[in-house]
Design an enzyme around this catalytic site. Sequence first.
Site, mmCIF file in Angstrom:
data_model
loop_
_atom_site.group_PDB
_atom_site.id
_atom_site.type_symbol
_atom_site.label_atom_id
_atom_site.label_comp_id
_atom_site.label_asym_id
_atom_site.label_seq_id
_atom_site.Cartn_x
_atom_site.Cartn_y
_atom_site.Cartn_z
ATOM 1 N N GLU A 304 -58.814 35.045 50.739
ATOM 2 C CA GLU A 304 -59.234 35.804 49.564
ATOM 3 C C GLU A 304 -59.234 37.293 49.889
ATOM 4 O O GLU A 304 -59.759 37.674 50.926
ATOM 5 C CB GLU A 304 -60.632 35.396 49.095
ATOM 6 C CG GLU A 304 -60.931 35.968 47.709
ATOM 7 C CD GLU A 304 -62.342 35.653 47.192
ATOM 8 O OE1 GLU A 304 -63.238 35.424 48.023
ATOM 9 O OE2 GLU A 304 -62.524 35.645 45.983
ATOM 10 N N GLY A 438 -68.987 38.384 55.364
ATOM 11 C CA GLY A 438 -70.173 37.615 55.740
ATOM 12 C C GLY A 438 -69.833 36.139 55.809
ATOM 13 O O GLY A 438 -70.226 35.427 56.722
ATOM 14 N N ALA A 439 -69.070 35.684 54.827
ATOM 15 C CA ALA A 439 -68.673 34.287 54.752
ATOM 16 C C ALA A 439 -67.597 34.135 53.682
ATOM 17 O O ALA A 439 -67.386 35.053 52.888
ATOM 18 C CB ALA A 439 -69.871 33.408 54.401
ATOM 19 N N MET A 440 -66.929 32.988 53.678
ATOM 20 C CA MET A 440 -65.893 32.742 52.676
ATOM 21 C C MET A 440 -65.983 31.302 52.206
ATOM 22 O O MET A 440 -66.032 30.375 53.007
ATOM 23 C CB MET A 440 -64.512 33.043 53.296
ATOM 24 C CG MET A 440 -63.340 32.690 52.413
ATOM 25 S SD MET A 440 -63.340 33.652 50.869
ATOM 26 C CE MET A 440 -62.571 32.477 49.756
ATOM 27 N N GLU A 441 -65.952 31.147 50.867
ATOM 28 C CA GLU A 441 -66.304 29.855 50.261
ATOM 29 C C GLU A 441 -65.179 28.835 50.183
ATOM 30 O O GLU A 441 -65.230 27.951 49.326
ATOM 31 C CB GLU A 441 -66.819 30.114 48.848
ATOM 32 C CG GLU A 441 -65.749 30.596 47.841
ATOM 33 C CD GLU A 441 -65.690 32.110 47.666
ATOM 34 O OE1 GLU A 441 -66.138 32.821 48.577
ATOM 35 O OE2 GLU A 441 -65.187 32.575 46.628
ATOM 36 N N ASN A 442 -64.151 28.887 51.069
ATOM 37 C CA ASN A 442 -63.059 27.913 51.010
ATOM 38 C C ASN A 442 -63.603 26.527 50.687
ATOM 39 O O ASN A 442 -64.574 26.080 51.301
ATOM 40 C CB ASN A 442 -62.342 27.842 52.359
ATOM 41 C CG ASN A 442 -62.073 29.205 52.934
ATOM 42 O OD1 ASN A 442 -61.393 30.007 52.323
ATOM 43 N ND2 ASN A 442 -62.648 29.491 54.089
ATOM 44 N N HIS A 473 -75.319 31.251 48.680
ATOM 45 C CA HIS A 473 -74.264 31.938 47.932
ATOM 46 C C HIS A 473 -72.948 31.148 48.023
ATOM 47 O O HIS A 473 -72.321 30.857 47.003
ATOM 48 C CB HIS A 473 -74.095 33.343 48.514
ATOM 49 C CG HIS A 473 -73.029 34.164 47.865
ATOM 50 N ND1 HIS A 473 -73.302 35.131 46.938
ATOM 51 C CD2 HIS A 473 -71.677 34.167 48.004
ATOM 52 C CE1 HIS A 473 -72.179 35.691 46.535
ATOM 53 N NE2 HIS A 473 -71.177 35.122 47.178
ATOM 54 N N GLU A 474 -72.565 30.773 49.224
ATOM 55 C CA GLU A 474 -71.267 30.104 49.401
ATOM 56 C C GLU A 474 -71.274 28.705 48.779
ATOM 57 O O GLU A 474 -70.265 28.264 48.229
ATOM 58 C CB GLU A 474 -70.894 30.018 50.882
ATOM 59 C CG GLU A 474 -70.834 31.370 51.604
ATOM 60 C CD GLU A 474 -69.987 32.405 50.896
ATOM 61 O OE1 GLU A 474 -68.979 32.024 50.278
ATOM 62 O OE2 GLU A 474 -70.352 33.600 50.947
ATOM 63 N N HIS A 477 -70.671 28.862 45.135
ATOM 64 C CA HIS A 477 -69.239 29.053 44.842
ATOM 65 C C HIS A 477 -68.477 27.743 44.725
ATOM 66 O O HIS A 477 -67.429 27.696 44.093
ATOM 67 C CB HIS A 477 -68.577 29.848 45.965
ATOM 68 C CG HIS A 477 -68.625 31.328 45.785
ATOM 69 N ND1 HIS A 477 -68.298 31.940 44.603
ATOM 70 C CD2 HIS A 477 -68.922 32.324 46.657
ATOM 71 C CE1 HIS A 477 -68.410 33.254 44.765
ATOM 72 N NE2 HIS A 477 -68.789 33.512 45.985
#
Length: 1035
Positions: A304, A438-442, A473-474, A477
């Site tokens: 992303e 911070g993080a990624m919601e794959n 948060h993730e 998503h």
Amino acid sequence: MDPFDSNSSDRANLPRNMIENSMFEEEPDVVDLAKDSTAFPTFPALDPDDVVYEPRSSRLLVRGLGENDMDEDEEDCESSARLLGMSFMNRSSANRPSSSPYTRQPPPRSCSRPSARTMVVCVLFLVIVASMTMVLYFLPGCTFTKTGCRKTNQTTPLVPVNPKSSSGEPFPWNGYRLPQSVHPLSYEVTLNPNLDNMTFTGCTVIHMSVQHNTKRIVLHSAKLNITRATFKLGEGEAEAVTVLEYIPRQQIAVQFSEDLKAGQSCVLTLEYSANLSHTYGGFYNSSYTDKDGKKRVLAATQFEPLSAREAFPCFDEPAFKATFLIKISRNTDFMTLSNMPLAKSTPLANGLVQDEFKKTSVNMSTYLVAFIVANFTPMSKNVSDTLVSVYSVPEKKEHTDYALETSSKLLAFYNDFFEIKYPLEKLDLVAIPDFLAGAMENWGLITFRETSLLVGQHSSPLEKQVVASVVAHELAHQWFGNLVTMSWWNDLWLNEGFATYMQYMSLQAVMPNLDIGNLFLSVRFRALDKDALNSSHAISTEVNKPEQVEEMFDSVSYEKGASILLMLNASLLGEQQFRKGIIEYLKQFSGSNTVTNDLWNSLTRVEVSAQHLNVSEMMSSWTSQKGFPLVTVSRKGDEVTLTQEHFLLTSDDATHTSNLWNIPVTYVTDNCSVAPECRQVFNLKTKSGTLKLAESVKWLKLNYRNTGFYIVHYGDEGWAALIDALKSNFSVFTHEDRASLIHNMFALSRLGRVSFQQVLNLLHYMSNETETTPVTEALMQLNVLYQLLDKRQEQDLVPRMKNYVMNQFGSLMDKQTWKEEESVSKQELRAALLGAACSLGEENYINQAKELFKRYLNSSGTQQIPGDLQQVVFTVVGQSDEDWDALLTLYKHATYDAEKRSMLRGLASTQDARRITWILKAGLRGDIIQTQELPLVISTVSNSFAGYLFVWDFIQENWDRLIEKFPLGSFAIQSIIKSATSQFSTQAHLDQVKGFFSSLKERGSQMRSVQEALETIRLNQRWMEKNLSMLQKLL
Ligand SMILES: [Zn+2]
């Protein structure tokens, strides 16, 4: 052209190719039109491609490829015209009179020695041909959008230039957005990464369906060397095809001599090789040092927003959803992960193993695909049929418990809250040693920074709060973003605003002990501060370039998005209305893409209050225009008049707007002010409105608990009454209301509506304050001013400001302890107070911090510094000459990441010029200090007087290397620019900053954060000019 002028409407000054590009890049509006039936109710729902892309491309093909290519495109134009009916023609002729600035020469015709009749026929024919050509050729796509076309002063005719592909042949598409004629259905991606030489080969098989007749397939590919391509139509044989590449837009295309027909299916197979990325995007390589000091390598992905195309060729836009089947080969001592569970592992002839994952059970956007090759270990748990696992490098396995427990609780909460079960069989949360965001919601494979997922044995509740918020948060998503996705990046807030709102909402419900409400309140204040600038943007805003996509990841999409959702939820009657609306939204659009209005429509449908609030009408005033309102209160007896205007810090004639918002104003009075039942609502839709109070009151406080996204000015008398009430008994206000009074007062002072004397009057009650949020807000605001004075070296005022803060907050500081503390809220309070005391150079506090460090250092790990005070202690130590080296040694050996980060910030607080230079360079090199930490290093270094000048030099000298590491417009770059420039307040610095960014041209001058930086410097300058003499008197 002044590239720093935020008003870019003067397009005549732009170079021609920019005008053309923007002309061809207005798809988001058109997509909106196709979805938004209310904009032009008489039009049927149109395929955006029918309306815009094909006529546009025909313009290009006419020029670029010659007349032979007309057929297909003429057909497309015709079908567009048919779809649009007569209104198309009427509108076009109405909109494009003969005086159109786009007029070009009619095509030459030979009519030698004509008769009068032939002449008439010829002329008539010419007129028809010319008008038709003008209509088809020059009618910009924006004609049918809600906003219409921008005015242009262009006087010379536009000549669309067909781009050249890298082989020199014309590239058959000239648009930033892909054409809609072919849609992907499924991808089979086979990857063979080589972690020894950091390269990979791949093969991607894409099954597609043709939506309407076309002679080309256009998709994305970046930095991939395509070695072989075959194409198969329907049941036919696969044939080799040539792939054209247009590098500037990261697009590839295959052209066909005959039409692919609507309804046909086809398969494109692409083989390629590439390097693993050295940045934090795409399929990138990463490494860490294990506990035996050995370097371990791994490869992970971050797609992303625009980097899936760097790992496999694909239709890399969020609306092109498809299924994915991933296969990855690996060495036997590695493991792999992807979105889906492993289906099988097959030994290969070369000694490697190929892991094949199940085909995704859901259609998903390319940016959510993920895979990892590493040697991680998991901790797992079953949560209602979903296997939840937290992965880390092996030596940090014991730090995963908290994340596993938290994610399990939150998954159960969301399953229940959304009434839609998480759709995949497994959910992995992976801590990656080298990770920028911070993080990624794959979907099914959420990736994190180690600090956002791992929690050590001695972690403070404050560190747990960080991990819990990111996980919340993730996970949100997985529904908002993954299940229902925004159609295009202009509505990124539908993902991010929602996930941000849900993160606070879910934690308040599931883990109330984390006091997450304080954090949410302070981020809402910061969102207001940013949105008060003229350089801000509407929540839904046009996005047509890669750096504009990157720039959408900012506090407007996240925090303002979350703030307006809170405001909406607070204004709907009953707790469940909002929830019902979003459940309906998720169910209706599950698996597909949406625009902002889809959400409002869902919420309007479930709205049952007596007022019949039109959610769509109310909320679009918050999403379609930038900024927020200032509500001014004036009271005469029981009659209260509320007036609204745009709260704009840079407010002169040029920036004046007459924007109006639909504001659900809430208020309480001295008769009833704390309990939720006290809250009353008044909807202010017009410039001003009057409400009648039922009883006589001493004061009114608007924006109860600061759930609304606006600022309130009470006038001199109104403020005086509130200040009196605070002085006599501050508990007549909730702590959110007290914090909001403080925030609003500072904001009004910045706007020039109240004097600094009034600010000081309000803060007078502070020494009695007991709650966290009013104190932290006041300290934060005062620190901004203190830093500005310090950076200007106002030798006279700096010590006076110090004294003022110590007088106001000294007694509160004295009440704090340095021992372990359980309450998150109290930890926040003391970290802020003790941190302020130390940074103001208060000897006894500094000595206590040093003492704590000494005990920690000498105890070989048995004596801990309380987690919430680590930052305070390490910052003191980092500023002392004798202890800096000891801290560096600790940093090099620290394994627990939250602690390591605090140490790094300590090291970066040094005032020593050589150390400042060293730490900035080390951050850029990435060996001792990971490059992912460079934005943090820069922001910390900028706090000190020596540091902030070094940082500015450093950024200018290393700009090209910075944008190699962090994409233009990205959050990291936004943060770096802000840190480096936000404390300047002189004309000389303004000129320097302007000169530097202007010289960058396409390497950064166009970014919104540059406009924001310049505006901030101007505002600082203005504030200082107006207030310095006043401060001399007051402090
Ligand atoms: Zn997010």
